[in-house]
Motif scaffolding. Sequence first.
Motif, PDB file in Angstrom:
ATOM      1  N   ASP A 148       0.850  -1.185   0.000  1.00  0.00           N
ATOM      2  CA  ASP A 148       0.000   0.000   0.000  1.00  0.00           C
ATOM      3  C   ASP A 148       0.890   1.241   0.000  1.00  0.00           C
ATOM      4  N   GLN A 149       0.543   2.197  -0.852  1.00  0.00           N
ATOM      5  CA  GLN A 149       1.367   3.381  -0.978  1.00  0.00           C
ATOM      6  C   GLN A 149       1.162   4.293   0.212  1.00  0.00           C
ATOM      7  N   GLN A 150       2.242   4.660   0.888  1.00  0.00           N
ATOM      8  CA  GLN A 150       2.113   5.520   2.060  1.00  0.00           C
ATOM      9  C   GLN A 150       2.109   6.988   1.686  1.00  0.00           C
ATOM     10  N   VAL A 151       2.697   7.321   0.542  1.00  0.00           N
ATOM     11  CA  VAL A 151       2.742   8.713   0.087  1.00  0.00           C
ATOM     12  C   VAL A 151       2.142   8.758  -1.313  1.00  0.00           C
ATOM     13  N   LYS A 152       1.106   9.569  -1.468  1.00  0.00           N
ATOM     14  CA  LYS A 152       0.376   9.568  -2.733  1.00  0.00           C
ATOM     15  C   LYS A 152       0.315  10.959  -3.341  1.00  0.00           C
ATOM     16  N   GLN A 153       0.653  11.028  -4.616  1.00  0.00           N
ATOM     17  CA  GLN A 153       0.444  12.250  -5.372  1.00  0.00           C
ATOM     18  C   GLN A 153      -0.549  11.874  -6.470  1.00  0.00           C
ATOM     19  N   ASN A 154      -1.793  12.273  -6.267  1.00  0.00           N
ATOM     20  CA  ASN A 154      -2.878  11.756  -7.104  1.00  0.00           C
ATOM     21  C   ASN A 154      -2.976  12.428  -8.466  1.00  0.00           C
ATOM     22  N   SER A 155      -2.327  13.568  -8.629  1.00  0.00           N
ATOM     23  CA  SER A 155      -2.367  14.244  -9.927  1.00  0.00           C
ATOM     24  C   SER A 155      -1.068  13.983 -10.653  1.00  0.00           C
ATOM     25  N   PRO A 156      -1.090  13.238 -11.747  1.00  0.00           N
ATOM     26  CA  PRO A 156       0.160  12.977 -12.471  1.00  0.00           C
ATOM     27  C   PRO A 156       0.687  14.205 -13.192  1.00  0.00           C
ATOM     28  N   SER A 157      -0.213  15.162 -13.488  1.00  0.00           N
ATOM     29  CA  SER A 157       0.258  16.343 -14.200  1.00  0.00           C
ATOM     30  C   SER A 157      -0.576  17.565 -13.821  1.00  0.00           C
ATOM     31  N   LEU A 158       0.031  18.733 -14.040  1.00  0.00           N
ATOM     32  CA  LEU A 158      -0.627  20.006 -13.733  1.00  0.00           C
ATOM     33  C   LEU A 158      -0.091  21.044 -14.706  1.00  0.00           C
ATOM     34  N   SER A 159      -0.995  21.831 -15.272  1.00  0.00           N
ATOM     35  CA  SER A 159      -0.581  22.881 -16.199  1.00  0.00           C
ATOM     36  C   SER A 159      -1.047  24.229 -15.654  1.00  0.00           C
ATOM     37  N   VAL A 160      -0.125  25.202 -15.626  1.00  0.00           N
ATOM     38  CA  VAL A 160      -0.399  26.505 -15.015  1.00  0.00           C
ATOM     39  C   VAL A 160       0.164  27.599 -15.916  1.00  0.00           C
ATOM     40  N   GLN A 161      -0.504  28.738 -15.915  1.00  0.00           N
ATOM     41  CA  GLN A 161      -0.012  29.882 -16.677  1.00  0.00           C
ATOM     42  C   GLN A 161       1.089  30.595 -15.891  1.00  0.00           C
ATOM     43  N   GLU A 162       2.089  31.079 -16.608  1.00  0.00           N
ATOM     44  CA  GLU A 162       3.169  31.839 -15.984  1.00  0.00           C
ATOM     45  C   GLU A 162       2.592  32.989 -15.155  1.00  0.00           C
ATOM     46  N   GLY A 163       3.153  33.175 -13.975  1.00  0.00           N
ATOM     47  CA  GLY A 163       2.702  34.247 -13.097  1.00  0.00           C
ATOM     48  C   GLY A 163       1.617  33.835 -12.114  1.00  0.00           C
ATOM     49  N   ARG A 164       0.941  32.735 -12.423  1.00  0.00           N
ATOM     50  CA  ARG A 164      -0.114  32.260 -11.520  1.00  0.00           C
ATOM     51  C   ARG A 164       0.473  31.350 -10.449  1.00  0.00           C
ATOM     52  N   ILE A 165      -0.381  30.911  -9.548  1.00  0.00           N
ATOM     53  CA  ILE A 165       0.070  30.015  -8.477  1.00  0.00           C
ATOM     54  C   ILE A 165      -0.025  28.558  -8.933  1.00  0.00           C
ATOM     55  N   SER A 166       0.999  27.786  -8.602  1.00  0.00           N
ATOM     56  CA  SER A 166       0.966  26.336  -8.805  1.00  0.00           C
ATOM     57  C   SER A 166       0.764  25.692  -7.444  1.00  0.00           C
ATOM     58  N   ILE A 167      -0.173  24.760  -7.366  1.00  0.00           N
ATOM     59  CA  ILE A 167      -0.416  24.037  -6.108  1.00  0.00           C
ATOM     60  C   ILE A 167      -0.276  22.546  -6.376  1.00  0.00           C
ATOM     61  N   LEU A 168       0.708  21.960  -5.733  1.00  0.00           N
ATOM     62  CA  LEU A 168       0.979  20.534  -5.891  1.00  0.00           C
ATOM     63  C   LEU A 168       0.589  19.836  -4.599  1.00  0.00           C
ATOM     64  N   ASN A 169      -0.188  18.792  -4.715  1.00  0.00           N
ATOM     65  CA  ASN A 169      -0.755  18.137  -3.538  1.00  0.00           C
ATOM     66  C   ASN A 169      -0.137  16.779  -3.262  1.00  0.00           C
ATOM     67  N   CYS A 170      -0.190  16.405  -1.989  1.00  0.00           N
ATOM     68  CA  CYS A 170       0.380  15.129  -1.559  1.00  0.00           C
ATOM     69  C   CYS A 170      -0.423  14.635  -0.357  1.00  0.00           C
ATOM     70  N   ASP A 171      -0.781  13.375  -0.352  1.00  0.00           N
ATOM     71  CA  ASP A 171      -1.497  12.765   0.777  1.00  0.00           C
ATOM     72  C   ASP A 171      -0.665  11.624   1.332  1.00  0.00           C
ATOM     73  N   TYR A 172      -0.785  11.390   2.620  1.00  0.00           N
ATOM     74  CA  TYR A 172      -0.034  10.296   3.230  1.00  0.00           C
ATOM     75  C   TYR A 172      -0.930   9.545   4.189  1.00  0.00           C
TER      76      TYR A 172
END
Lengths: 117, 113
Positions: B1-25
């Motif tokens: 069972d995976q103890q650390v999960k990043q459920n979004s394989p990819s994310l696309s954001v416009q320059e200057g905006r905020i990027s939010i990368l998520n992680c669950d454990y």
Amino acid sequence: GAGVSQSPSNKVTEKGKDVELRCDPISGHTALYWYRQSLGQGLEFLIYFQGNSAPDKSGLPSDRFSAERTGGSVSTLTIQRTQQEDSAVYLCASSLAGLLGRQETQYFGPGTRLLVL
Amino acid sequence: DQQVKQNSPSLSVQEGRISILNCDYTNSMFDYFLWYKKYPAEGPTFLISISSIKDKNEDGRFTVFLNKSAKHLSLHIVPSQPGDSAVYFCAALILGSQGNLIFGKGTKLSVKP
């Protein structure tokens, strides 16, 4: 089997002296990492070895810090002219094949507690 | 069972905006959480860490937030830059005599000019 070992477990030194910290990775692990855990500062990455070469030295705090690894096994972290702010727990970790290409579990040693007076 | 999960394989954001990368454990015993960034054909580089006793750590454009009750952490990059385009890995660590750093599978961030 044997895990990652570090020596000494504790080291007290006077400001200005040099110290050498040793790490013995798990046998067969090609990748080795050094981290520092300072009080109130969290966990800092210092340097990473793939075999005997260090592709990432970005975390070394100053030119007083150096590390080497010989024979793809034991590594030493040397701190020259120690300062009080160098006081921390120095942690070593190893992984089987390293970070290139894919991520692997890193196995940590117990750390060396360095106190600079 | 995976103890650390990043459920979004990819994310696309416009320059200057905020990027939010998520992680669950799943393991409440983790002492530290770390974020690494990886460019193609290079090894990952360490970005930022957070202790399990804190809820926020900031370093320049990078901020990591930890929500222990939800077992969730996130990395915020603001403002995002094209040079931030890389794969971001979340990792979690239990300290001790045989502490292990366990990685998630990564999220590929693309920042478009």
